[in-house]
Design a protein around this motif. Sequence first.
Motif, PDB file in Angstrom:
ATOM      1  N   PHE A 103       9.399  13.328  -0.635  1.00 18.39           N
ATOM      2  CA  PHE A 103       9.026  11.809  -0.543  1.00 18.39           C
ATOM      3  C   PHE A 103      10.426  11.047  -1.123  1.00 18.39           C
ATOM      4  N   SER A 104      10.658   9.919  -0.589  1.00 21.73           N
ATOM      5  CA  SER A 104      12.005   9.058  -1.111  1.00 21.73           C
ATOM      6  C   SER A 104      11.354   8.644  -2.730  1.00 21.73           C
ATOM      7  N   SER A 105      12.695   8.308  -3.429  1.00 25.37           N
ATOM      8  CA  SER A 105      12.180   7.742  -4.867  1.00 25.37           C
ATOM      9  C   SER A 105      11.377   6.656  -4.752  1.00 25.37           C
ATOM     10  N   PRO A 110      17.244  -0.560   6.290  1.00 25.80           N
ATOM     11  CA  PRO A 110      18.661  -0.804   5.801  1.00 25.80           C
ATOM     12  C   PRO A 110      18.495  -2.210   4.879  1.00 25.80           C
ATOM     13  N   ALA A 111      18.531  -1.960   3.569  1.00 28.43           N
ATOM     14  CA  ALA A 111      18.318  -3.156   2.740  1.00 28.43           C
ATOM     15  C   ALA A 111      19.100  -4.425   2.910  1.00 28.43           C
ATOM     16  N   ASN A 112      20.258  -3.967   2.768  1.00 24.56           N
ATOM     17  CA  ASN A 112      21.380  -5.065   3.048  1.00 24.56           C
ATOM     18  C   ASN A 112      21.058  -5.904   4.137  1.00 24.56           C
ATOM     19  N   VAL A 148      14.999  -8.030  -1.041  1.00 16.52           N
ATOM     20  CA  VAL A 148      14.667  -7.048   0.126  1.00 16.52           C
ATOM     21  C   VAL A 148      14.898  -5.622  -0.287  1.00 16.52           C
ATOM     22  N   VAL A 149      14.011  -4.693  -0.269  1.00 11.34           N
ATOM     23  CA  VAL A 149      14.219  -3.282  -0.619  1.00 11.34           C
ATOM     24  C   VAL A 149      14.048  -2.534   0.565  1.00 11.34           C
ATOM     25  N   ALA A 150      13.347  -2.864   1.518  1.00 13.06           N
ATOM     26  CA  ALA A 150      13.201  -1.911   2.545  1.00 13.06           C
ATOM     27  C   ALA A 150      14.419  -1.662   3.178  1.00 13.06           C
ATOM     28  N   LEU A 210      -0.545  -9.495  -1.820  1.00 13.69           N
ATOM     29  CA  LEU A 210      -0.084  -8.084  -1.379  1.00 13.69           C
ATOM     30  C   LEU A 210      -0.132  -8.084   0.123  1.00 13.69           C
ATOM     31  N   LEU A 211       0.946  -7.806   0.576  1.00 12.51           N
ATOM     32  CA  LEU A 211       1.080  -7.791   2.253  1.00 12.51           C
ATOM     33  C   LEU A 211       1.032  -6.208   2.556  1.00 12.51           C
ATOM     34  N   ASP A 212       0.234  -5.799   3.650  1.00 11.80           N
ATOM     35  CA  ASP A 212       0.787  -4.698   4.528  1.00 11.80           C
ATOM     36  C   ASP A 212      -0.001  -4.720   5.874  1.00 11.80           C
ATOM     37  N   ASN A 251      27.009  -1.376   0.485  1.00 12.08           N
ATOM     38  CA  ASN A 251      25.864  -0.900   1.074  1.00 12.08           C
ATOM     39  C   ASN A 251      25.155  -0.112   0.116  1.00 12.08           C
ATOM     40  N   HIS A 252      23.590  -0.387   0.295  1.00 15.55           N
ATOM     41  CA  HIS A 252      22.808   0.667  -0.152  1.00 15.55           C
ATOM     42  C   HIS A 252      22.541   1.727   0.566  1.00 15.55           C
ATOM     43  N   SER A 253      23.648   2.618   0.658  1.00 13.45           N
ATOM     44  CA  SER A 253      23.846   3.685   1.916  1.00 13.45           C
ATOM     45  C   SER A 253      24.475   4.671   1.121  1.00 13.45           C
ATOM     46  N   ALA A 308      19.640  -8.047  -2.128  1.00 13.21           N
ATOM     47  CA  ALA A 308      18.869  -6.759  -1.823  1.00 13.21           C
ATOM     48  C   ALA A 308      19.273  -5.916  -2.898  1.00 13.21           C
ATOM     49  N   LEU A 309      18.519  -5.091  -3.051  1.00 14.98           N
ATOM     50  CA  LEU A 309      18.485  -3.953  -4.093  1.00 14.98           C
ATOM     51  C   LEU A 309      19.531  -2.791  -3.982  1.00 14.98           C
ATOM     52  N   THR A 310      20.321  -2.873  -4.917  1.00 11.40           N
ATOM     53  CA  THR A 310      21.291  -1.720  -5.166  1.00 11.40           C
ATOM     54  C   THR A 310      21.223  -1.396  -6.771  1.00 11.40           C
ATOM     55  N   PRO A 368      -3.282  -1.058   9.600  1.00 10.67           N
ATOM     56  CA  PRO A 368      -3.841   0.309   9.224  1.00 10.67           C
ATOM     57  C   PRO A 368      -3.811   0.852   7.786  1.00 10.67           C
ATOM     58  N   ALA A 369      -2.982  -0.094   6.953  1.00  9.92           N
ATOM     59  CA  ALA A 369      -3.063   0.221   5.740  1.00  9.92           C
ATOM     60  C   ALA A 369      -4.152  -0.569   4.690  1.00  9.92           C
ATOM     61  N   MET A 370      -4.889  -1.552   5.484  1.00 10.00           N
ATOM     62  CA  MET A 370      -5.836  -2.419   4.832  1.00 10.00           C
ATOM     63  C   MET A 370      -7.006  -1.461   3.945  1.00 10.00           C
ATOM     64  N   ALA A 426       0.889  -1.266   0.006  1.00 12.58           N
ATOM     65  CA  ALA A 426       0.082   0.075  -0.191  1.00 12.58           C
ATOM     66  C   ALA A 426       0.819   1.206  -0.042  1.00 12.58           C
ATOM     67  N   GLY A 427       1.956   1.207   0.059  1.00  4.66           N
ATOM     68  CA  GLY A 427       3.127   2.128   0.276  1.00  4.66           C
ATOM     69  C   GLY A 427       3.359   3.004  -1.415  1.00  4.66           C
ATOM     70  N   GLN A 428       4.124   4.020  -1.174  1.00  4.43           N
ATOM     71  CA  GLN A 428       4.414   4.624  -2.524  1.00  4.43           C
ATOM     72  C   GLN A 428       5.243   3.667  -3.700  1.00  4.43           C
ATOM     73  N   ILE A 429       6.156   2.787  -3.241  1.00  7.24           N
ATOM     74  CA  ILE A 429       6.828   1.955  -4.158  1.00  7.24           C
ATOM     75  C   ILE A 429       5.986   0.998  -4.678  1.00  7.24           C
ATOM     76  N   GLY A 430       5.171   0.181  -3.712  1.00  8.46           N
ATOM     77  CA  GLY A 430       4.202  -0.624  -4.154  1.00  8.46           C
ATOM     78  C   GLY A 430       3.319  -0.053  -5.141  1.00  8.46           C
TER      79      GLY A 430
HETATM   80  P1  NAX Z   1       6.223   3.718   2.154  1.00  8.58           P
HETATM   81  O1  NAX Z   1       6.242   4.224   3.549  1.00  8.58           O
HETATM   82  O2  NAX Z   1       5.272   4.627   1.113  1.00  8.58           O
HETATM   83  O3  NAX Z   1       5.479   2.334   2.192  1.00  8.58           O
HETATM   84  C1  NAX Z   1       6.112   1.582   3.049  1.00  8.58           C
HETATM   85  C2  NAX Z   1       4.654   0.496   3.346  1.00  8.58           C
HETATM   86  O4  NAX Z   1       5.305  -0.487   4.212  1.00  8.58           O
HETATM   87  C3  NAX Z   1       3.568   1.199   3.955  1.00  8.58           C
HETATM   88  O5  NAX Z   1       2.582   0.914   3.422  1.00  8.58           O
HETATM   89  C4  NAX Z   1       3.682   0.495   5.583  1.00  8.58           C
HETATM   90  O6  NAX Z   1       2.200   0.311   5.897  1.00  8.58           O
HETATM   91  C5  NAX Z   1       4.092  -0.883   5.091  1.00  8.58           C
HETATM   92  N1  NAX Z   1       4.648  -1.743   6.234  1.00  8.58           N
HETATM   93  C6  NAX Z   1       5.128  -1.080   7.468  1.00  8.58           C
HETATM   94  N2  NAX Z   1       5.728  -2.074   8.054  1.00  8.58           N
HETATM   95  C7  NAX Z   1       5.390  -3.458   7.466  1.00  8.58           C
HETATM   96  C8  NAX Z   1       5.397  -4.571   7.963  1.00  8.58           C
HETATM   97  N3  NAX Z   1       5.964  -5.108   9.038  1.00  8.58           N
HETATM   98  N4  NAX Z   1       4.988  -5.483   7.099  1.00  8.58           N
HETATM   99  C9  NAX Z   1       4.422  -5.220   6.120  1.00  8.58           C
HETATM  100  N5  NAX Z   1       4.142  -3.993   5.358  1.00  8.58           N
HETATM  101  C10 NAX Z   1       4.808  -3.019   6.310  1.00  8.58           C
HETATM  102  O7  NAX Z   1       7.501   3.818   1.767  1.00  8.58           O
HETATM  103  P2  NAX Z   1       8.017   3.505   0.250  1.00  8.58           P
HETATM  104  O8  NAX Z   1       8.493   4.938  -0.292  1.00  8.58           O
HETATM  105  O9  NAX Z   1       7.113   2.753  -0.479  1.00  8.58           O
HETATM  106  O10 NAX Z   1       9.536   2.991   0.659  1.00  8.58           O
HETATM  107  C11 NAX Z   1       9.431   1.714   1.144  1.00  8.58           C
HETATM  108  C12 NAX Z   1      10.998   1.110   1.820  1.00  8.58           C
HETATM  109  O11 NAX Z   1      11.841   1.300   0.557  1.00  8.58           O
HETATM  110  C13 NAX Z   1      11.526   2.070   2.678  1.00  8.58           C
HETATM  111  O12 NAX Z   1      12.025   1.121   3.730  1.00  8.58           O
HETATM  112  C14 NAX Z   1      12.624   2.736   1.967  1.00  8.58           C
HETATM  113  O13 NAX Z   1      13.642   3.154   2.489  1.00  8.58           O
HETATM  114  C15 NAX Z   1      12.950   1.812   0.878  1.00  8.58           C
HETATM  115  N6  NAX Z   1      14.039   2.115  -0.338  1.00  8.58           N
HETATM  116  C16 NAX Z   1      14.819   1.573  -0.738  1.00  8.58           C
HETATM  117  C17 NAX Z   1      15.507   1.708  -1.787  1.00  8.58           C
HETATM  118  C18 NAX Z   1      16.617   0.889  -2.281  1.00  8.58           C
HETATM  119  O14 NAX Z   1      17.221   1.108  -3.416  1.00  8.58           O
HETATM  120  N7  NAX Z   1      16.808  -0.363  -1.682  1.00  8.58           N
HETATM  121  C19 NAX Z   1      15.003   2.900  -2.674  1.00  8.58           C
HETATM  122  C20 NAX Z   1      14.044   3.261  -2.499  1.00  8.58           C
HETATM  123  C21 NAX Z   1      13.392   3.431  -0.928  1.00  8.58           C
HETATM  124  O15 NAX Z   1      14.093   4.577  -0.239  1.00  8.58           O
END
Ligand code: NAX
Length: 329
Positions: free
Chosen positions: A236-238, A132-134, A128-130, A40-42, A186-188, A154-156, A45-47, A13-17
Amino acid sequence: EKEPIRVVISGAAGQIGYALIPLVAGGKTFGPNQPIILHLLDIPPAMKCLGGVVMEIEDCAYPLVRGIVATDSYEVAFDKVDWAILVGGFPRKKGMLRKDLLAKNASIYIETGKVLDRCASKDCHVLVVANPANTNANTLSMNTPSIPRGNITALTRLDMNRGAGILAKRLGAKPSDVTNVTIFGNHSKTQFPYIDRADINGTPIRTAINDDSFLDQGFITQVQNRGAEVIAARGFSSAMSAANAIKDHVHDWFHGTKPGQIVSMGVDSTGNPYGIADGLIYSFPVTIKNREWAIVGGFSLTDAQRTLMQTTEKELKEEKDEVSASSNL
Ligand code: NAX
């Protein structure tokens, strides 16, 4: 027709999604002939928002989408999945320490690993994208004993694409003509973008640009800071470019790299040819065949470049230690 594969996207449900789902559902990752069932998992509160996303997917009438599972249950989300794109995580809030962010995400990725190990396909491929990704990928991998460690990445790729884009702009060329930019580490902000195997239409980048001080300093800082620049401008982040990079990473992992093509992925460092410590998820140059990556060795490195590789290695070791300290891994 091919059997559908199950693909989970967490944080859907987030912006990358929102930017990623059209690429996956539209056949840009797994190809135009591969049907998929989207999981699709979230979080709870995001349902409501996720329900709206599901309506929009239905309204796109994608021919390849054979089912949609939208849930806040890890068990349901990870059930029999073949591919897991893990974007969900805890964002950095104002005033939050890096250490707290690491601990918070470590607990998410311990739990994610445990459920994935229990419920997913044993050959599940994980990106893994979230952030700290690595380190999140490493934490997850320590909790997925029955999934091969090579399946956790992990995504780089976004950093690699950013590097190619910056070089192409400087040369007034097409970004697709710049090949084999490599991201080490590291992706940092400590990542090391390496260009001595990159070229433009067969000419080495160092020859084409002919400006060592830019290539060894300004360019590196620009790639390292690109994410922060986007945040400063957009608020907002990329997301568009992150989704695009996820598409590239998964596409190349699924289909394999082309002859001569080298891509960057955060992968298990154990036994790597660059002298980086074992047991990290470190970004290396890789080629991919039959859904298995192999690190490309033999890149020539100056002392200064070795130091850059070690700086980012050190940060990954510290992150790993902090996670162990916070979670008794
Ligand atoms: P958003 O905050 O828009 O979306 C994140 C989503 O994850 C939200 O809908 C939130 O409800 C959900 N969420 C939170 N905890 C959760 C859990 N325990 N289980 C399932 N879902 C959960 O962030 P967005 O801009 O989409 O970015 C997502 C992640 O990507 C962030 O951690 C961000 O730092 C990371 N990124 C990594 C990049 C990379 O190159 N590796 C680049 C882009 C981005 O910055």
